[in-house]
Design an enzyme around this catalytic site. Structure first.
Site, PDB file in Angstrom:
ATOM      1  N   LYS A 158      51.032 -41.951  -3.107  1.00  0.00           N
ATOM      2  CA  LYS A 158      50.596 -43.186  -3.749  1.00  0.00           C
ATOM      3  C   LYS A 158      51.771 -43.914  -4.387  1.00  0.00           C
ATOM      4  CE  LYS A 158      46.658 -42.909  -6.053  1.00  0.00           C
ATOM      5  NZ  LYS A 158      45.643 -42.448  -7.040  1.00  0.00           N
ATOM      6  N   GLY A 165      45.017 -49.953  -2.924  1.00  0.00           N
ATOM      7  CA  GLY A 165      45.219 -49.218  -1.679  1.00  0.00           C
ATOM      8  C   GLY A 165      46.563 -49.443  -1.023  1.00  0.00           C
ATOM      9  N   LEU A 203      41.412 -35.108  -2.652  1.00  0.00           N
ATOM     10  CA  LEU A 203      40.087 -34.523  -2.841  1.00  0.00           C
ATOM     11  C   LEU A 203      39.167 -34.942  -1.698  1.00  0.00           C
ATOM     12  CD1 LEU A 203      39.652 -35.051  -6.691  1.00  0.00           C
ATOM     13  CD2 LEU A 203      40.546 -33.057  -5.489  1.00  0.00           C
ATOM     14  N   ARG A 291      42.809 -53.977 -19.080  1.00  0.00           N
ATOM     15  CA  ARG A 291      42.238 -55.326 -19.032  1.00  0.00           C
ATOM     16  C   ARG A 291      40.728 -55.219 -18.921  1.00  0.00           C
ATOM     17  NH1 ARG A 291      40.596 -55.296 -13.830  1.00  0.00           N
ATOM     18  NH2 ARG A 291      41.949 -54.344 -12.254  1.00  0.00           N
TER      19      ARG A 291
END
Length: 447
Positions: A158, A165, A203, A291
């Site tokens: 990531k 994404g 996961l 936010r």
């Protein structure tokens, strides 16, 4: 209390903030691009300032133009809304440096939580569980191989500065890892100007659970329960509900209290959301959004608390007007994000709205800036409305949602309303039996 707030955003969220301000007796300033000159938030605001051409970079992301608009209109504070500049620490700092109040968390917290590696380190230090993986950025394929052996495949690479994404790749085996690692870094560099990545255990079938938080300047923090945001397409949320049909009362209380405790320990203030993956009774922190969230609406429906109003209040320095014991959960709420796009191909569908009729009735809320004759521009996100329903039970909520979708009329452009009608009729959704991979698997079979 503020006398005048500049809303540095557009569309339904700008209108939502305007409404909260008006109910508090606060005047509003709308900023807009030339493409949004006829937008509803511009029409309703007390004042409006054009800040540039249609391109977001030249308008809604144009810091000098926004600050100039605040100066010439005499605004006291700036509300960044959702997206655009809402999680830009530099913008928050410049707002404060120019003498305006910032309706949001501190620039420091935006910066800490905006970097997912730093965010994980911060919350782990305060006892929040995280998905097993790297302790920080992974700077080489060799490091990635070592983590893969320790965490076990599949693993998820990531972007450290990522979201939506982008810069995210799954490696199902060591043979796939090198290519996935290089692709993730390349995407991260292109999307965020930062190619740092980290690695987590992938996961299998988790749910996406988030906790709504609110803190003040006096060290008080409360939570408003959880939202289930597992129905996603390409890591973008499509349908959200609160409370989650997957959690029991004990799990709900445990994760809410833990998130609030962590936010209190780091001195967080303003609204924020901690997001978790939930699988087999375990929660794993993944990120914090500093936010207002698009789906704040369903939390408002089950608690009766106006989160935008509270967000503005605490930005003035006022203490929280509620305690944790004051927050009661009532019934069930579901939100459908309505996009201007084809319901099967997802091709954007900008254009003129020839007829618009929003559903109504008890427990039905529509947050939208559409009106008859409005032209949906092609320059921005395709979300044009949020349909939010509330019921005393999840079943009542589902029946009301079905009826409201049938009533919703938006003609002249394609919308995702037919997609939502199909989703909520699926037995898995009716039974609350879904995870973050369910929607994309269902679309492969049904669309």
């Amino acid at each position: 209390m503020f006398e005048k707030v500049l809303i540095a955003n557009r569309g339904e969220i700008a209108l939502r903030i305007h409404r909260a301000c008006r109910e508090m007796g606060i005047k509003t300033v709308a900023v807009h691009s030339t493409a949004d000159a006829d937008a509803m938030h511009v029409r309703l605001a007390d004042e409006s300032v054009c800040i540039g051409p249609p391109s977001s970079k030249e308008s809604y992301l144009n810091i000098p133009a926004i600050l100039s608009a605040a100066t010439i209109t005499g605004a006291d504070a700036i509300h960044p809304g959702i997206g655009f500049m809402s999680e830009n620490a530099q913008f928050a700092e410049m707002v404060i440096e120019h003498g305006f109040a910032w309706i949001g968390p501190t620039p420091e917290h935006i910066r800490i939580m905006g970097d997912k590696v730093t965010a994980k380190k911060t919350v782990i230090a305060h006892g929040l569980p995280c998905v097993p993986g790297s302790d920080g950025p992974v700077n080489s394929v060799e490091e990635a191989f070592a983590i893969g052996e320790t965490a076990g495949y599949p693993i998820l690479i990531k972007a450290a500065a990522g979201g939506g994404g982008k810069g995210m790749k799954v490696a199902w085996s060591k043979d796939e890892l090198k290519e996935a690692y290089q692709l993730a870094r390349g995407e991260a560099r292109a999307a965020f100007g930062n190619d740092q990545v980290y690695i987590e255990k992938y996961l299998a079938n988790p749910r996406h659970i988030e906790i709504q938080l609110l803190g003040d300047h006096h060290g008080n923090v409360v939570h408003f329960g959880e939202r289930d945001c597992s129905l996603q397409r390409r890591h973008q949320k499509v349908v959200e509900e609160a409370p989650s049909p997957a959690l029991n009362a004990e799990e709900r209380e445990k994760i809410g209290a833990l998130a609030a405790r962590t936010a209190k320990l780091i001195g967080y203030r303003g609204v924020g959301t901690m997001e978790f993956l939930y699988e087999d009774g375990q929660f794993f922190f993944i990120e914090m959004n500093t936010r207002l969230q698009i789906e704040h609406t369903i939390t408002e429906m089950i608690t009766g608390v106006d989160l935008v109003r509270e967000q503005i209040r605490v930005a003035t320095g006022a203490p929280l007007g509620i305690t944790q014991k004051d927050i009661k959960f009532n019934g069930h709420s579901i939100e459908c994000r309505i996009n201007a796009e084809h319901p099967e191909t997802f091709v954007p569908s900008p254009g003129q709205v020839k007829q618009y009729h929003a559903p109504g009735g008890l427990g039905v809320r529509v947050d939208s800036a559409l009106y008859d004759g409005y032209r949906v521009p092609s320059h921005y996100d395709s979300m044009i409305a949020k349909l939010i329903v509330h019921g005393n039970s999840r079943n009542e909520c589902l029946m009301r949602l079905r009826r409201a979708l049938e009533e919703f009329v938006i003609e002249g452009i394609d919308t995702s309303i037919p997609l939502h009608q199909k989703i909520i009729s699926e037995p898995d959704f009716i039974n609350g039996d879904y995870d973050i991979r369910w929607l994309e698997e269902w679309m492969k079979k049904k669309l």
